[in-house]
Design a protein around this motif. Structure first.
Motif: not given
Length: 397
Positions: A116-132
């Motif tokens: 679950t932590v690994a999934v959360g970490a992957g999603i965090t990167v997507g959350n931050v960088l998709v707007p960029s």
């Protein structure tokens, strides 16, 4: 430092290429996986608790961990984008979701936590960088593309929440159902792989992402997104319980929660598109806040009309998150500032958001009812409205 949006020059950090339909497909598939692996777990919590012998609080930890990852790891996600390029970082994000889904399919509670932590970490990167990546590759279509990605995000969450329980009970089990949903990130990774040819890395001489912390816009956006997230996750966690305590059937409470999630898709699409057509987004932001407030006050004052109030709250939450993500793009001056702004705002916003379910539960237990918790959420929305007055102004970081 802030400047009027109308005086901005051409984006200095853009890649100089015209993004095509395949890039757009890749961005949409990335966004589709930014909630699915989390939302799919909630309907399966009774099965997970039974299989692993967990108490309610321990099982609730599994739903809180990803949101904590959003808050704690967002600055590091922005750093990763600066170091290896946003295209490569987004590929790693999808692979992280796949790896985490595999790990949490391994028998044992701590494997589920680690996955679950690994999934959360992957999603965090997507959350931050998709707007960029939207700022970089679609500078002339920021509003429509942000609308598409937000719709994909909320649609992926709704779809995952709808299918995981039937898949689990059809013979896959809860591990198999979660693995299937999380494995969809592999499809996004394959489609995204060609984008590595256009890797965009910030120059070494650039000032670090902490520069955005000096802008008041960053903090206004952080409070706006934080109060939106706090209210959303609190309602998501406790709406069925609140309704059942008021005499609503199990099926009725379930339909209300589904309505709350599904209706947000429409406004999540509309809000970014409308925001991009305006220089000033304060009116849209205040409208989202007002709709939130009416829905919450309705649940408090006239609970028998819960479907109406759930409808309004669902429309408000979609508009709120769609507008928050759109403002991360519109308030940024370049793709690099969009990345750094996104990391800072989402870190604060999701840390605040992760407290929502806990605070609401504590207030409910302390007051032995739902009046105090709902009033507290209304106060959070009032603070969101105050932040909107600054975040929605025609200024850029």
């Amino acid at each position: 430092m802030t400047t009027p949006a109308r005086s901005r020059p051409r984006d200095a950090g853009s890649s100089g290429r015209t993004a095509g339909g395949f890039t757009l497909l890749g961005v949409v598939l990335l966004a589709l996986n930014l909630r699915a692996a989390i939302a799919g777990l909630a309907p399966l919590l009774p099965d997970v608790r039974l299989d692993l012998g967990l108490a309610s609080g321990t099982a609730g930890l599994l739903t809180t961990l990803p949101v904590l990852c959003f808050g704690l790891l967002s600055p590091f996600a922005a750093l990763l984008g600066r170091r290896i390029g946003i295209e490569a970082a987004l590929l790693l994000a999808m692979l992280g979701i796949v790896a985490g889904s595999l790990v949490r399919a391994v028998p044992g509670f701590w494997w589920v936590v680690a996955g679950t932590v690994a999934v959360g970490a992957g999603i965090t990167v997507g959350n931050v960088l998709v707007p960029s990546i939207v700022k970089q590759d679609f500078p002339d279509r920021q509003g429509p593309v942000t609308a598409l990605t937000t719709a994909a995000l909320t649609g992926g969450a709704a779809l995952a929440a709808a299918v995981t329980a039937p898949l689990a009970h059809a013979g896959l089990g809860w591990r198999g159902a979660l693995l299937l949903v999380g494995g969809l990130a592999a499809v996004a990774a394959v489609v995204w792989l060609p984008q590595l040819r256009h890797r965009h890395v910030a120059p070494i001489v650039r000032l670090g992402g902490t520069a955005v912390l000096r802008s008041p816009i960053t903090w206004q956006l952080a409070v706006f997104m934080g109060m939106q997230s706090l209210t959303y996750y609190a309602v998501l966690a406790w709406l069925p319980t609140l309704l059942r305590d008021g005499g609503v059937s199990v099926a009725g409470a379930g339909w209300a929660l589904a309505l709350f999630n599904l209706l947000g898709i429409a406004t999540a699409v509309a809000a970014p598109a409308l925001a991009a057509q305006r220089r000033d987004q304060r009116g849209l932001a205040l409208l989202a806040c007002a709709t939130w407030a009416v829905g919450l006050l309705g649940l408090l004052l006239a609970p028998s009309l819960y479907l109406l109030w759930t409808t309004l709250a669902g429309l408000a939450q979609g508009a709120g998150i769609g507008l928050a993500l759109a403002l991360l793009v519109l308030r940024a001056r370049t793709p690099d500032s969009a990345r750094d702004l996104s990391g800072a705002v989402q870190s604060v916003g999701y840390l605040l958001g992760s407290t929502g379910p806990v605070v609401l539960g504590v207030l409910h237990d302390a007051s032995d009812g739902w009046t105090v918790p709902l009033v507290a959420l209304c106060l959070a929305i009032a603070l969101m409205a105050v932040a909107a007055l600054g975040a929605g102004r025609n200024r850029q970081v």
